[in-house]
Structures are given as C-alpha cells and as structure tokens.
Write an enzyme that holds these catalytic residues in place. Sequence first.
Site, mmCIF file in Angstrom:
data_model
loop_
_atom_site.group_PDB
_atom_site.id
_atom_site.type_symbol
_atom_site.label_atom_id
_atom_site.label_comp_id
_atom_site.label_asym_id
_atom_site.label_seq_id
_atom_site.Cartn_x
_atom_site.Cartn_y
_atom_site.Cartn_z
ATOM 1 N N LYS A 141 4.679 5.600 -3.784
ATOM 2 C CA LYS A 141 5.811 4.914 -4.428
ATOM 3 C C LYS A 141 5.678 4.900 -5.955
ATOM 4 C CE LYS A 141 4.033 0.271 -4.105
ATOM 5 N NZ LYS A 141 3.810 -0.861 -3.295
ATOM 6 N N GLY A 142 4.474 5.024 -6.473
ATOM 7 C CA GLY A 142 4.268 5.247 -7.895
ATOM 8 C C GLY A 142 4.562 4.086 -8.801
#
Length: 265
Positions: A141-142
Amino acid sequence: MTATHASREASTTPQPTVVRPYGDMTGDGMVQLSFTLPVKHDKRAEGAALQLAGKMGLSPALLVHAKAMGPSHTFFIVYGSVNHLVDLAAVEVVERDFPLLPAKDVNASIKKTLRRPLVVVGACIGTDAHTVGIDAILNIKGFAGEKGLEYYSEITVVNLGAQVLVPDLVEAAREHGADAVLVSQVVTQRDAHIHNTTQMSAAFREAYPAGEVPLLIVGGPRFEEGSAAKLGVDRIFGKGTTPGEVASYLVHALCTPTPPERKSA
Ligand code: B12
C-alpha cells in the site's frame, strides 16, 4: 498576482544569504518554543519558564501557554524574538546522489544486472514497536501515493515486523539471502536508535565475510543526516522518505555495473 507571476518573480529575486526568523514582520526574529519543566504549575513555574527562554536568547519573551502535566510537571509555550542570524551559505545538506527511477526502470535494472529478484529483509529492532514507517516503505500500500517495495515485481520483501532481536535479524538475512537489510528506528530515548543501529551493523560485520555484508539501510525521523559512516551503515533515510526513493537507491547501490564503494563491508 497570479501563481505564474509569483513564481517568475521568486526565481529572479536574489535570495538573501543571511536570514532571521519571521513572526509578524520580516526579520523580527520571532520564534515559538515548547518545553516541560519538572515543577508544579504556579507563578514561580511560569517565571522559571521565562528565565529559561531569556537564557536561550529570547528577548523579549512572552509566555503564551502553561499547562500542568500532572502534579509535578508543567508544559509551556513561549514566543519571543531571537537576535541570532542564520547564514544560509554555511548550511550543510546531504543531497540525493542518485536518480529517482520509475518502478518499471527499477525492475528492469534488477532483472538485467542481478538476473534474479533482489531480496530485502526489513525490521524494527530493539524494543521499538513503531512499524508504521517501515511498513510505509515495504508494504504494497506504500506511502504518499507511491506503492511500497512489495509492489515491485523484481523485489522480494521479507518484513519481520517489530521488536526483532539483532541475532534474529542476522539469521533471517542469511536464511533469505538478503541483498539489503532495512531497519527502522523511531524511538530515540537515551539514544536507543544510535545504540541499536551500531550494534546491528557490528553484528552483520561479524557474521559475514568482509565484502559480503548486505547493504545496510536504516530509517527513522530523527537520525542525523550524514552519520551513516559513523553508525556503520550504507545509508540513512529520514522523515518523509518514499518507497520510490528507497527502490532507486537499491538500484544505485546494488545494480550498477560498478556499485559505489560500501561503508559496511
Ligand atoms: C503511532 C505511534 C505509536 C504507536 C505505534 C504503532 C505502530 N504499529 O507503529 C504506538 C501507540 C504503539 C506507540 C507506542 C509508543 N510510542 Co509512539 N508514536 C507514534 C506517533 C504518534 C506516530 C509515529 C508514526 O507512525 N509516524 C508515521 C510514519 C510514516 O513516519 P516515520 O515513522 O517517521 O517513518 C517515515 C520515515 O521516518 C522513514 N522511515 C522510518 N523507518 C524507516 C526504515 C527504513 C529502512 C527507511 C528506508 C525509511 C524509514 O520512512 C517513513 C515514511 O516516510 C509518534 C509521534 C509522531 N507524530 O511522530 C509517536 C512517538 C514516536 N512515540 C513515542 C513514544 C515515547 C512511544 C512510547 C514509548 C509511549 C509509551 N510511553 O508507551 C511507546 C513505545 C512503544 C515501543 N515499544 O516502541 C515518542 C518517541 C519519543 C522519542 N524521542 O523517542 C513519539 C515521537 C511521541 C512523542 N512526541 O513523544 N507509538
């Protein structure tokens, strides 16, 4: 004034090299400072806060907030003018010395040079349980609109999570054949981040033959920029780091025909 005019003007106006803080008017030197004193909240405590502000060079200093923090501590905010000047010419910064690459170029470089996935092993070490930072870099998801390293088809991520002991990290790095070890340290009380990082880099140097130590990267919001060599690691990443920067650095350090000299090996 339109945004275009404003930016054109900003780029042509010569920038001052000596500046003072700005509060209400240019150069008035106003700063705001918060701190806690181990004294109960009363008039004397407020006087003590102003005395400290004066000793720190705030003159005049205003006490804008004071709040009891339990029976024997008080939190303060003071606002005042400092005489100190900032010499912009004497400011030292660590500039990024590698290009930022899009994910497809990161994957292509790894494929071309390593001809196998690049393996990273990540963890929060010591007693540190702040996993949000390392997860921001590693998890798919970063962070800040960028996907984490798990998104890269040519990067294999092993995320060990929180409170990992250094010997366990070394063992996991060996087991997975880590090319890079990514460690997060958020808690800085009693310099825990310094001690843990130094201990970690020493353990890797002891466990691996010289020249074969994985790339050692640490990150966290309160590391001193430029202290990588002192801590025995290859790179430090601070506040606001994005996964793309880390992926680009991995390519720079591990996938160039002659990788730059490594400090930890
Ligand atoms: C969320 C949080 C918690 C959560 C953590 C949940 C979790 N799973 O992570 C919980 C509630 C568990 C917690 C507990 C504690 N916390 Co806390 N916590 C925070 C808080 C509010 C936010 C931290 C955060 O998530 N930031 C967001 C991430 C995205 O930012 P980041 O960590 O900086 O990461 C970025 C970069 O630094 C970098 N990065 C970070 N790591 C790495 C690693 C690599 C390899 C790379 C490349 C980059 C990188 O990239 C990230 C993305 O840009 C901060 C205060 C604050 N506003 O920062 C306090 C804070 C960190 N906590 C603090 C404290 C004191 C504690 C406790 C000791 C409180 C207590 N008395 O129990 C405990 C300690 C628990 C432990 N054993 O570690 C203090 C630390 C003070 C200090 N000087 O050390 C802070 C600063 C609060 C404060 N002002 O007092 N906390």
